[in-house]
Design a protein around this motif. Structure first.
Motif, mmCIF file in Angstrom:
data_model
loop_
_atom_site.group_PDB
_atom_site.id
_atom_site.type_symbol
_atom_site.label_atom_id
_atom_site.label_comp_id
_atom_site.label_asym_id
_atom_site.label_seq_id
_atom_site.Cartn_x
_atom_site.Cartn_y
_atom_site.Cartn_z
ATOM 1 N N GLN A 1 13.351 -42.116 28.034
ATOM 2 C CA GLN A 1 12.180 -42.085 27.598
ATOM 3 C C GLN A 1 11.603 -42.700 25.550
ATOM 4 O OE1 GLN A 1 10.386 -42.713 30.599
ATOM 5 N NE2 GLN A 1 11.996 -42.449 31.355
ATOM 6 N N ILE B 1 14.948 -39.304 31.428
ATOM 7 C CA ILE B 1 13.763 -38.373 30.414
ATOM 8 C C ILE B 1 14.347 -38.624 29.304
ATOM 9 C CG2 ILE B 1 12.052 -36.420 29.819
ATOM 10 C CD1 ILE B 1 12.314 -34.979 32.163
ATOM 11 N N ALA C 1 13.529 -45.850 23.078
ATOM 12 C CA ALA C 1 13.565 -44.779 23.354
ATOM 13 C C ALA C 1 13.841 -44.438 21.695
ATOM 14 C CB ALA C 1 14.947 -43.571 23.926
ATOM 15 N N THR D 1 15.513 -39.630 37.211
ATOM 16 C CA THR D 1 14.348 -39.832 35.443
ATOM 17 C C THR D 1 14.684 -39.920 34.677
ATOM 18 O OG1 THR D 1 12.457 -39.206 37.152
ATOM 19 C CG2 THR D 1 12.009 -39.627 35.127
ATOM 20 N N GLN E 1 3.853 -45.272 28.052
ATOM 21 C CA GLN E 1 5.046 -44.169 29.342
ATOM 22 C C GLN E 1 5.719 -43.088 28.171
ATOM 23 O OE1 GLN E 1 5.883 -44.301 32.261
ATOM 24 N NE2 GLN E 1 8.220 -43.599 32.416
ATOM 25 N N GLY E 2 5.949 -42.924 26.575
ATOM 26 C CA GLY E 2 6.317 -42.215 26.237
ATOM 27 C C GLY E 2 5.549 -41.010 26.338
#
Length: 632
Positions: free
Chosen positions: A402, A399, A201, A397, A217-218
């Motif tokens: 991420q 977020i 991240a 999740t 993914q990001g």
């Protein structure tokens, strides 16, 4: 006064502004890095003339270009009490500016953990904090996947005084305090941490190019609708799970709620606090205990301590709700309203919510009613009854964790100001992915140095602390493997690793002893960043040699061996056994009667190992694994 060096910025503005506007970092009470040229910048209408003054002298002018302007201040000596004034169509005056050493404090929850959480362990450090030349800027925790942000949404510089100390990163404060007490140079801490965050991240898009899976993914989260859909789905899932559980909880829906003092709980099952339910359980269960108090005890008691509860709790005394906590880790410390307790019997009821099959009250934590100086113990027998069962609550999740989001939103806006160095405490969220972590953590160090345009930027980091239950036999460990990945990154220049395997807590991922770690980080800073000749590392392994049925380990320092089992050796079969240990100055000789030709060694290779190897200064050796003829 040194002459201002004026330059015209060529970067694009966010938007044209009629008035001068400054970024959030450039504000009252800020600390700017001493002994280096400093770029200050801001926003204004294109073509507007901006005049800058330092301490009322050395006026200079620069014209805004594309809505942005910047100037370069020459290097300044350390000190506080300076004033900066920016004048155009409006005027902004910044007061009590310091020049000193600015450090970025980043990572996950063990860096974020505030001084408020240490109030029981170090009450005097909060009550008497008076370090106006140590200041913290807390970065708003707002991720962004679109692009590196130019500014922050909020934030202000605050001094380490009693008014503000509770919100300081505990590790950053103890680190800064040690440095300030050492040389008297003002310290600025950029608190740039977020609990639970993995290393990915914090990497920029450029650095993530080397890790296509993480980058992909990001980039998914540039889709605003995707973020909105996931957020809504997680919220709906959680709301439904908790609402359904509450609707079926017999403790809330019977003729009398189970927190009511008049309820007869004599038929409930006996339960020992602290402790865990013996069988896997997901749902809600209740605890009740009657505590008899004298009039004096009832009048004095102002706090309820319930250790740590897995996972969430609501607490009632005499039918009145006194507090709740929604997840496992925070310490349960509930302030009691005056007059709630009474002489005689008082009923404590706890509603516990379990989300994932394991639930209970953590051992080796405080369980009492009273004051910080006088405790009425609450450990021992309680009465327990299950209220409702449920399916395991699916995870969220998250977020904010991420790849890319925290670099863009939190770190990028800081990169325009020079800093002295970085302190970093992170890795718990990457346990189980040690090979990947070693690559990505190394990339992060290089990435941040490039973004700050400081190729030798000191980077000091904390190795993971000891955690979880002890294992009586040597074996594999994800925590040990992640520590080894951290250890191997020490070959990056201008880095130092602080060992923490002797200051952790088996039952808490957030150990409270941030003071020891702050002191060790400060020693590392004095060596790496300030260039002092000071002992800042424990023993470093130099060589492993086979000598018949023994292994001889050579270190770079005189050794101190403490009680405990931490050295394990193995032959070619890879079966590790605890070794017999002999200490000879800078060497350790290891053997085991059943291993005739040892080839590998592990030291402190466990989730929660014994820390037995130190130097004469009390600094511990890092856990490691090594083979014969393998240096370091």
């Amino acid at each position: 006064m040194n002459k201002l060096i004026l330059t015209v910025a060529l970067s694009c503005s966010l938007s044209a502004q009629a008035d001068i506007r400054l970024p959030k970092l450039i504000s009252d009470n800020m600390v700017l890095q001493r002994d280096t040229a400093l770029t200050l910048w801001g926003y204004a209408t294109a073509g507007e003339q901006v005049t800058v003054q330092l301490n009322g002298a050395v006026p200079g002018q620069v014209q805004a270009d594309n809505g942005r302007w910047q100037i370069t201040l020459p290097a300044q000596q350390p000190g506080c009490g300076h004033q900066l004034r920016f004048s155009g169509s409006n005027q902004i005056t910044l007061k009590d500016i310091c020049f000193g050493d600015v450090w970025l404090a980043s990572g996950q929850s063990n860096m974020e953990l505030p001084m408020a959480r240490l109030a029981e362990a170090y009450p005097q450090d909060l009550a008497s904090a008076n370090y106006p030349q140590i200041r913290q800027f807390t970065v708003p925790q707002q991720y962004n996947f679109d692009a590196p942000q130019q500014d922050l949404s909020a934030g202000q510089w605050q001094p380490a005084t009693t008014e503000h100390i509770a919100g300081f990163s505990a590790l950053a404060f103890y680190f800064a305090r040690d440095l300030f007490n050492h040389n008297g140079v003002p310290i600025g801490m950029l608190n740039n941490a977020l609990g639970g965050s993995p290393v990915e991240a914090w990497l920029s898009e450029e650095a993530l190019q080397a890790f296509p899976d993480a980058l992909a993914q990001g980039l998914r989260f540039r889709d605003k609708q995707l973020i909105a859909d996931i957020t809504a789905a997680d919220q709906a899932k959680n709301n439904q799970w908790y609402a359904d559980l509450a609707s079926r909880d017999a403790g809330l829906n019977g003729d009398m709620p189970w927190y009511a003092p008049a309820l007869d709980h004599s038929g409930w099952q006996s339960f020992t606090v602290p402790g865990f339910l013996p069988q896997p359980f997901t749902g809600v269960w209740w605890l009740r205990k009657t505590v008899r108090l004298s009039a004096a005890q009832a009048a004095a008691a102002d706090t309820l301590r319930l250790g740590s509860v897995v996972d969430a709790d609501e607490v009632y005394i005499n039918g009145v709700k006194v507090g709740n906590t929604t997840y496992q880790y925070p310490p349960r410390r509930y302030a009691l309203p005056q007059g709630l307790l009474k002489a005689g019997d008082n009923l404590i009821a706890v509603r516990v919510i379990a989300t994932n099959n394991k639930t209970g009250l953590m051992p080796d934590k405080p369980y009492w009613l009273g004051t910080d100086k006088q405790h009425i113990a609450l450990s021992g027998q309680w009465q327990m009854r299950r209220g409702a069962t449920a399916e395991i609550l699916p995870g969220d999740t998250f977020i904010r964790w991420q790849p890319l989001g925290l670099y863009n939103g939190l770190t990028a806006p800081l990169t325009k100001l020079p800093i002295k160095g970085v302190i970093w405490y992170q890795g718990e969220s990457n346990v189980g992915r040690e090979v990947q972590y070693q690559q990505r953590f190394r990339a992060l160090i290089r990435d941040w140095r490039a973004k700050w345009q400081q190729p030798k930027l000191p980077f000091l980091y904390v190795q993971l602390a000891n955690y979880l239950e002890k294992n009586p036999q040597p074996g594999d460990s994800g925590w040990a493997a992640l520590r080894e990945a951290q250890r191997r990154v020490q070959d990056e220049p201008d880095t130092a690793m602080v060992v923490a395997i002797d200051v952790g807590e088996w039952n808490d991922i957030h150990p409270v002893d941030k003071k020891t770690l702050g002191q060790r980080l400060a020693l590392a800073a004095r060596a790496v960043a300030l260039g002092e000749k000071v002992q800042y590392q424990g023993p470093q392994l130099q060589k492993v040699q086979a000598q018949g049925d023994k292994l001889r380990l050579s270190f770079d320092q005189q050794l101190v061996l403490k009680p405990g089992q931490s050295f394990a050796i193995a032959g070619s079969d890879g079966q590790y056994r605890w070794a017999q240990v002999q200490l000879h100055g800078k060497q350790v000789v290891l053997s085991h009667a059943d291993i005739k030709a040892p080839v590998t060694v592990r030291y402190a290779w466990a989730d929660n190992p014994d820390a037995v190897l130190y130097n004469s200064a009390g600094l511990p050796a890092s856990p490691f694994t090594a083979q014969i003829s393998q240096p370091k």
